[in-house]
Scaffold this active site. Structure first.
Site, short mmCIF file in Angstrom:
data_model
loop_
_atom_site.label_atom_id
_atom_site.label_comp_id
_atom_site.label_asym_id
_atom_site.label_seq_id
_atom_site.Cartn_x
_atom_site.Cartn_y
_atom_site.Cartn_z
N ASP A 26 0.85 -1.20 0.00
CA ASP A 26 0.00 0.00 0.00
C ASP A 26 0.88 1.25 0.00
OD1 ASP A 26 -2.12 1.75 0.16
OD2 ASP A 26 -2.51 1.39 2.28
N SER A 119 -4.27 8.55 5.95
CA SER A 119 -3.67 7.60 5.01
C SER A 119 -2.71 8.29 4.06
CB SER A 119 -4.76 6.88 4.21
OG SER A 119 -5.54 6.10 5.07
#
Length: 165
Positions: A26, A119
């Site tokens: 990610d 994030s």
């Protein structure tokens, strides 16, 4: 709300091995449309070459909420946490088990965590970028560390992608 610099993104590259179900790999690299000038509020940071030790001090920062379902803050926030080694994070001490993969690193301090909107933000330890905010169970949930993309494990991809994006 003030004093920031706004620069548009010219290009970006997501990791080709990213999996939205497992959150493996990610990480992404962006190229800005113009260069930034370093200052008292804009600095460069080196990429980690090895994961920090279990229990090492770290800081995560971002523009995310300060609680699940909370509102976005008007100022950049940060919180100090401790690194949780991959093996320990996947152990029965915490709630994730086999969800923790080789491209991940964890950080945990009771009552402190990254949250929604953070994030992609930095996890810094020892003056190096060691992680990128990825996922977690809620925000600061007991026995559920924050999970980050492990920069040391993904470093070769980051360097290669930065040269080609």
């Amino acid at each position: 709300n003030s004093g920031g610099v706004l620069v548009s993104v010219a290009a970006f590259k997501n990791h080709e091995g990213y999996n939205s179900k497992t959150m493996v790999n990610d990480i992404a690299v962006i190229r800005l449309s113009s260069s930034l000038t370093t200052s008292s509020t804009i600095k460069t940071i080196g990429l980690a070459t090895a994961a920090p030790a279990n229990g090492a001090a770290a800081t995560v920062s971002g523009w995310g909420t300060t609680s699940s379902g909370g509102s976005i803050p008007s100022q950049l926030r940060y919180v100090d946490v401790k690194i949780v080694g991959r093996t320990q994070c996947a152990s029965s001490t915490y709630g994730y088990g086999s969800e923790i993969k080789a491209s991940m690193i964890c950080a945990y301090t009771v009552g402190k965590d990254s949250c929604q909107g953070d994030s992609g933000g930095p996890l810094v330890s020892g003056g190096r970028l060691v992680g990128v905010v990825s996922w977690g169970y809620g925000c600061a949930a007991v026995n559920y560390p924050g999970v980050y993309a492990d920069v040391a494990a993904l470093r070769s991809w980051v360097v290669s992608a930065a040269n080609s994006v």
